[in-house]
Design a protein around this motif. Structure first.
Motif, PDB file in Angstrom:
ATOM      1  N   LEU A  45       0.822  -1.205   0.000  1.00  0.00           N
ATOM      2  CA  LEU A  45       0.000   0.000   0.000  1.00  0.00           C
ATOM      3  C   LEU A  45       0.861   1.262   0.000  1.00  0.00           C
ATOM      4  CD1 LEU A  45      -2.932   1.123   0.211  1.00  0.00           C
ATOM      5  CD2 LEU A  45      -2.532   1.202   2.680  1.00  0.00           C
ATOM      6  N   ILE A  46       1.846   1.325   0.875  1.00  0.00           N
ATOM      7  CA  ILE A  46       2.708   2.502   0.958  1.00  0.00           C
ATOM      8  C   ILE A  46       3.530   2.669  -0.314  1.00  0.00           C
ATOM      9  CG2 ILE A  46       4.716   3.473   2.163  1.00  0.00           C
ATOM     10  CD1 ILE A  46       3.492   2.358   4.749  1.00  0.00           C
ATOM     11  N   PHE A  47       4.034   1.574  -0.862  1.00  0.00           N
ATOM     12  CA  PHE A  47       4.808   1.642  -2.100  1.00  0.00           C
ATOM     13  C   PHE A  47       3.946   2.165  -3.252  1.00  0.00           C
ATOM     14  CE2 PHE A  47       6.322  -0.285  -6.065  1.00  0.00           C
ATOM     15  CZ  PHE A  47       7.599   0.240  -6.107  1.00  0.00           C
ATOM     16  N   SER A  48       2.724   1.663  -3.368  1.00  0.00           N
ATOM     17  CA  SER A  48       1.832   2.090  -4.449  1.00  0.00           C
ATOM     18  C   SER A  48       1.487   3.564  -4.333  1.00  0.00           C
ATOM     19  CB  SER A  48       0.549   1.268  -4.431  1.00  0.00           C
ATOM     20  OG  SER A  48       0.832  -0.083  -4.603  1.00  0.00           O
ATOM     21  N   ILE A  53       2.170   9.268  -6.040  1.00  0.00           N
ATOM     22  CA  ILE A  53       2.473  10.653  -5.673  1.00  0.00           C
ATOM     23  C   ILE A  53       3.679  11.158  -6.452  1.00  0.00           C
ATOM     24  CG2 ILE A  53       3.317  12.117  -3.788  1.00  0.00           C
ATOM     25  CD1 ILE A  53       1.494  10.523  -1.903  1.00  0.00           C
ATOM     26  N   ALA A  54       4.706  10.310  -6.594  1.00  0.00           N
ATOM     27  CA  ALA A  54       5.900  10.714  -7.340  1.00  0.00           C
ATOM     28  C   ALA A  54       5.562  10.982  -8.802  1.00  0.00           C
ATOM     29  CB  ALA A  54       6.975   9.642  -7.221  1.00  0.00           C
ATOM     30  N   LEU A  55       4.771  10.115  -9.411  1.00  0.00           N
ATOM     31  CA  LEU A  55       4.394  10.329 -10.806  1.00  0.00           C
ATOM     32  C   LEU A  55       3.534  11.582 -10.962  1.00  0.00           C
ATOM     33  CD1 LEU A  55       3.633   6.694 -12.004  1.00  0.00           C
ATOM     34  CD2 LEU A  55       5.542   8.152 -12.685  1.00  0.00           C
ATOM     35  N   SER A  56       2.644  11.810 -10.005  1.00  0.00           N
ATOM     36  CA  SER A  56       1.792  13.001 -10.052  1.00  0.00           C
ATOM     37  C   SER A  56       2.624  14.270  -9.932  1.00  0.00           C
ATOM     38  CB  SER A  56       0.752  12.936  -8.941  1.00  0.00           C
ATOM     39  OG  SER A  56      -0.039  14.087  -8.959  1.00  0.00           O
ATOM     40  N   ASN A  61      -0.368  12.412 -15.574  1.00  0.00           N
ATOM     41  CA  ASN A  61      -1.776  12.306 -15.205  1.00  0.00           C
ATOM     42  C   ASN A  61      -2.033  10.876 -14.713  1.00  0.00           C
ATOM     43  OD1 ASN A  61      -4.491  12.593 -14.866  1.00  0.00           O
ATOM     44  ND2 ASN A  61      -4.967  12.822 -17.041  1.00  0.00           N
ATOM     45  N   ILE A  62      -2.288  10.719 -13.417  1.00  0.00           N
ATOM     46  CA  ILE A  62      -2.429   9.369 -12.858  1.00  0.00           C
ATOM     47  C   ILE A  62      -3.865   8.869 -12.864  1.00  0.00           C
ATOM     48  CG2 ILE A  62      -0.381   9.594 -11.423  1.00  0.00           C
ATOM     49  CD1 ILE A  62      -2.259  10.018  -9.024  1.00  0.00           C
ATOM     50  N   GLY A  63      -4.823   9.700 -13.271  1.00  0.00           N
ATOM     51  CA  GLY A  63      -6.228   9.285 -13.333  1.00  0.00           C
ATOM     52  C   GLY A  63      -6.436   8.058 -14.208  1.00  0.00           C
ATOM     53  N   PRO A  64      -5.939   8.071 -15.457  1.00  0.00           N
ATOM     54  CA  PRO A  64      -6.087   6.879 -16.290  1.00  0.00           C
ATOM     55  C   PRO A  64      -5.336   5.661 -15.734  1.00  0.00           C
ATOM     56  CG  PRO A  64      -5.579   8.781 -17.658  1.00  0.00           C
ATOM     57  CD  PRO A  64      -5.430   9.202 -16.228  1.00  0.00           C
TER      58      PRO A  64
END
Length: 117
Positions: A45-48, A53-56, A61-64
């Protein structure tokens, strides 16, 4: 996180209790069995969340990605129904305290001491 959960991990049995684990107290062996499962779940969970957050923050765009992960998770869930049923049964074994780590167990297929769940 490992040291935080290890602080709640019960001490190893030194042979003073009987073979049913009653000398350890009721909650000690149950915690010793459930805490590694909790630790693994929290690690994933923490890794995901950290990756998202890093990609955002990099402008992705992390929505897709989240929607795709949801669809992928649904497909994996349908494909692994037997595995999911075994996991749910395992949680019921833990909840009902059917057996504990360190107990001697005999089944039709074998016998031995429970080392890990």
């Amino acid at each position: 996180m490992k040291s935080f959960i290890a602080a709640y991990q019960p001490a190893e049995a030194d042979g003073d209790g009987d073979e049913d684990g009653e000398g350890l107290g009721k909650e000690g062996p149950r915690l010793g069995t459930a805490l590694p499962v909790l630790r693994g779940f929290l690690l994933v969970l923490i890794f995901s969340i950290t990756v998202m957050i890093a990609l955002s923050s990099l402008g992705v765009n992390i929505g897709p990605m989240i929607a795709g992960a949801g669809i992928f998770g649904l497909a994996i869930g349908f494909g692994s129904q037997k595995f999911v049923a075994d996991m749910i049964s395992g949680f019921f074994y833990l909840h009902e305290d059917a057996f504990r780590v360190g107990e001697y167990v005999e089944t039709d297929e074998g016998k031995g001491v429970v080392e890990q769940i």
